[in-house]
Design a protein around this motif. Structure first.
Motif, short mmCIF file in Angstrom:
data_model
loop_
_atom_site.label_atom_id
_atom_site.label_comp_id
_atom_site.label_asym_id
_atom_site.label_seq_id
_atom_site.Cartn_x
_atom_site.Cartn_y
_atom_site.Cartn_z
N ARG A 197 37.33 -1.34 -0.07
CA ARG A 197 38.25 -2.53 -0.21
C ARG A 197 38.44 -3.42 0.77
NH1 ARG A 197 42.25 1.04 -2.99
NH2 ARG A 197 41.79 0.97 -5.10
N GLU A 198 38.63 -2.80 1.95
CA GLU A 198 38.88 -3.51 3.32
C GLU A 198 37.70 -4.26 3.65
OE1 GLU A 198 40.08 -0.42 6.09
OE2 GLU A 198 41.97 -0.10 5.09
N ILE A 199 36.39 -3.64 3.30
CA ILE A 199 35.23 -4.34 3.64
C ILE A 199 34.73 -5.43 2.58
CG2 ILE A 199 34.59 -2.87 5.57
CD1 ILE A 199 32.37 -1.63 4.03
N GLY A 200 35.43 -5.28 1.42
CA GLY A 200 35.01 -6.37 0.09
C GLY A 200 34.01 -5.72 -0.72
N ILE A 201 33.84 -4.52 -0.75
CA ILE A 201 32.95 -4.12 -1.64
C ILE A 201 33.62 -4.07 -3.20
CG2 ILE A 201 31.60 -2.06 -2.73
CD1 ILE A 201 31.46 -1.18 0.40
N SER A 202 32.74 -4.66 -4.15
CA SER A 202 33.41 -4.61 -5.45
C SER A 202 32.47 -4.24 -6.57
CB SER A 202 33.75 -6.21 -5.65
OG SER A 202 32.60 -6.95 -5.59
N CYS A 208 25.83 -0.11 -3.56
CA CYS A 208 26.18 -1.09 -2.35
C CYS A 208 25.46 -0.21 -1.18
CB CYS A 208 27.62 -1.32 -1.77
SG CYS A 208 27.93 -2.54 -0.70
#
Length: 170
Positions: free
Chosen positions: A141-146, A150
């Motif tokens: 979440r903190e590094i923007g993986i959605s 990945c």
């Protein structure tokens, strides 16, 4: 059946792989209902990826959550079987139509790759690795993986299915 030969590719190309947990559908949350058209498109996407990458993959809607499978991966890592475990879980989900959040299924998978079934069961039942899984999810979440998969190398990342060759040049 097609294989997910991650160990082989990593060894051949001197790549170190570090698996991190990510929940597409977090445990305890209900999954959203989608239209029949959405599911047909999702099934078509799995079929398209299967053909494109030459890996046998089928749609499996049995596993709504994956927390136990992710905890099992942390257990397998302690015994040097993390890549084998992931390969076996992928086969179970995409090729054998199994429920990968079911403890009995995961114990069977673990035993098939040489893990001690009673120790694995105890770890899953007690949630021994839940905190590690949740820490990985928070980092994502903190590094923007959605989305998954990945791939991150250094400070660069790319989401979505990639060929091995594209990742080697990434």
């Amino acid at each position: 059946m097609g294989k997910f030969p991650l160990d082989q590719v990593a060894k051949e190309n001197d790549i170190e792989i570090e698996w991190k947990a990510f929940e597409l559908r977090p445990e305890g949350e209900t999954t959203a209902e989608h239209s029949p058209e959405y599911y047909e498109q999702a099934k078509a996407n799995v079929d398209r990826m299967s053909k494109h990458y030459g890996i046998e993959m089928r749609w499996n809607d049995k596993s709504k959550h994956s927390r136990h499978a992710l905890e099992g991966a942390k257990f397998a890592k302690e015994y040097g079987k993390e890549n084998e475990y992931h390969d076996a879980v992928f086969r179970a989900h995409f090729q054998q139509d199994k429920t990968i959040n079911d403890i009995d299924t995961l114990v069977e998978i673990g035993e098939s790759i040489g893990l001690d079934k009673e120790s694995l069961r105890e770890a899953l039942v007690t949630g021994r690795y839940e905190e590690q899984v949740l820490a990985d999810v928070q980092l994502a979440r903190e590094i923007g993986i959605s989305a998954v998969p990945c791939y991150i190398s250094g400070t660069k990342g790319v989401m979505g299915a990639q060929t091995y060759d594209s990742l080697l040049h990434y």
